[in-house]
Scaffold this motif. Structure first.
Motif, short mmCIF file in Angstrom:
data_model
loop_
_atom_site.label_atom_id
_atom_site.label_comp_id
_atom_site.label_asym_id
_atom_site.label_seq_id
_atom_site.Cartn_x
_atom_site.Cartn_y
_atom_site.Cartn_z
N GLU A 151 0.77 -1.20 0.16
CA GLU A 151 0.03 0.02 -0.05
C GLU A 151 0.96 1.19 0.07
N PRO A 152 0.76 2.15 -0.94
CA PRO A 152 1.49 3.36 -1.12
C PRO A 152 1.28 4.12 0.25
N TYR A 153 2.69 4.98 0.45
CA TYR A 153 2.79 5.79 1.77
C TYR A 153 2.02 6.96 1.46
N GLU A 154 1.55 7.85 2.25
CA GLU A 154 0.93 9.16 1.94
C GLU A 154 1.88 10.33 2.23
N LYS A 155 2.82 9.99 3.03
CA LYS A 155 3.60 10.91 3.68
C LYS A 155 5.25 10.49 4.23
N VAL A 156 6.11 10.86 3.75
CA VAL A 156 7.28 10.31 4.04
C VAL A 156 7.84 10.45 5.45
N LEU A 157 7.75 11.67 6.04
CA LEU A 157 7.76 11.69 7.45
C LEU A 157 6.59 12.70 8.50
N ASP A 158 6.24 12.22 9.31
CA ASP A 158 5.45 12.98 10.33
C ASP A 158 6.10 13.25 11.64
N GLU A 159 6.12 14.31 11.77
CA GLU A 159 6.77 14.89 13.14
C GLU A 159 5.86 15.64 14.02
N SER A 160 4.92 15.39 13.82
CA SER A 160 3.54 16.43 14.51
C SER A 160 3.42 15.88 16.04
N GLU A 161 3.96 14.68 16.34
CA GLU A 161 3.78 14.47 18.15
C GLU A 161 5.43 14.65 18.36
#
Length: 251
Positions: free
Chosen positions: A121-131
């Motif tokens: 399943e393809p990724y939507e975002k490479v990196l999430d640092e929101s937390e």
């Protein structure tokens, strides 16, 4: 005037090598006891002012001279790192480090594309640092299987008969496994684990030395979604039991 504190016990350990030609040495252990303190602590401590113990030691073996492996220009040209640098017009290693640290999102997505990793399943975002950076999430939304990318896709290509693993034992024995052979061994072990009731999310403890079958065990666990718990073969029974219990190993 406050008197200086009296030392109850002093331990002095001195190691001596008798001569450069001798392999064995001695450790001289000196125990100094204060008479009044030893009486207060009980008869377990000697009231003698000095006790000496001569303990035989083994001289540490001399370490071999340090050496460095310098690859040939031909080997460097064939490396994945050099191909990556050529593709992105990166002139040298220092520029590679600079670009990879200045824009880590670009770098890791570029690496994934360069290696042609396949996502179910393809990724939507490479990196999430929101937390926060301590809870960073990579390739958000994507689903990937390590065993598929390490073995299956190569077994179905022209690489299937190329060496996937080259192992050399301490006795000099060498084993070479192609992608096809490593895939077959991994599949057999994965099916055996499933027949024993191991399912996705279960923990599997693996007590093996560094041999090709250890790689098969890791990839077999990844193939069925189980969690691989490596157990160092030098551990004693209690250490092994503690890790298996803490990890809640099913097998």
């Amino acid at each position: 005037m406050v008197p200086a504190p009296r030392t109850a016990i002093v331990l002095i350990s001195l190691s001596f090598i008798m001569s450069p030609q001798m392999k064995d040495g001695f450790s001289l252990l000196l125990l100094l006891f204060n008479n009044s303190t030893s009486e207060r602590w009980g008869s377990n401590l000697s009231s003698q002012p000095l006790a000496c113990y001569l303990i035989p030691l083994r001289k540490e073996p001399e370490m071999p001279e340090k050496y460095a492996f310098i690859p040939s220009p031909e080997l460097v040209a064939q490396s994945n790192v050099q191909k990556f640098m050529n593709h992105h017009r990166i002139k040298d290693y220092h520029e590679l480090v600079k670009r990879s640290t200045a824009d880590i999102t670009w770098f890791w997505e570029a690496v994934v594309k360069q290696l042609e990793l396949e996502f179910f399943e393809p990724y939507e975002k490479v990196l999430d640092e929101s937390e926060g950076i301590a809870w960073a999430k990579w390739f958000v939304g994507g689903r990937i299987n390590i065993a598929h990318n390490c073995l299956d896709r190569h077994d179905r290509s022209e690489r299937r008969d190329r060496p996937a693993l080259i192992w050399e034992g301490e006795d000099g024995a060498v084993r070479r496994l192609s992608y096809h052979e490593l895939t077959e061994g991994t599949n057999r072990l994965a099916n055996a684990l499933k027949s024993l009731g191991v399912a996705q999310g279960d923990r599997v403890g693996v007590f093996l030395p560094m041999i090709p079958e250890t790689a098969m065990a890791l990839l077999a666990c990844a193939k069925i979604g189980a969690i691989f718990i490596p157990i160092f073969s030098g551990f004693g029974p209690q250490a092994v039991a503690a890790r298996l219990n803490d990890g809640q190993a099913k097998l």
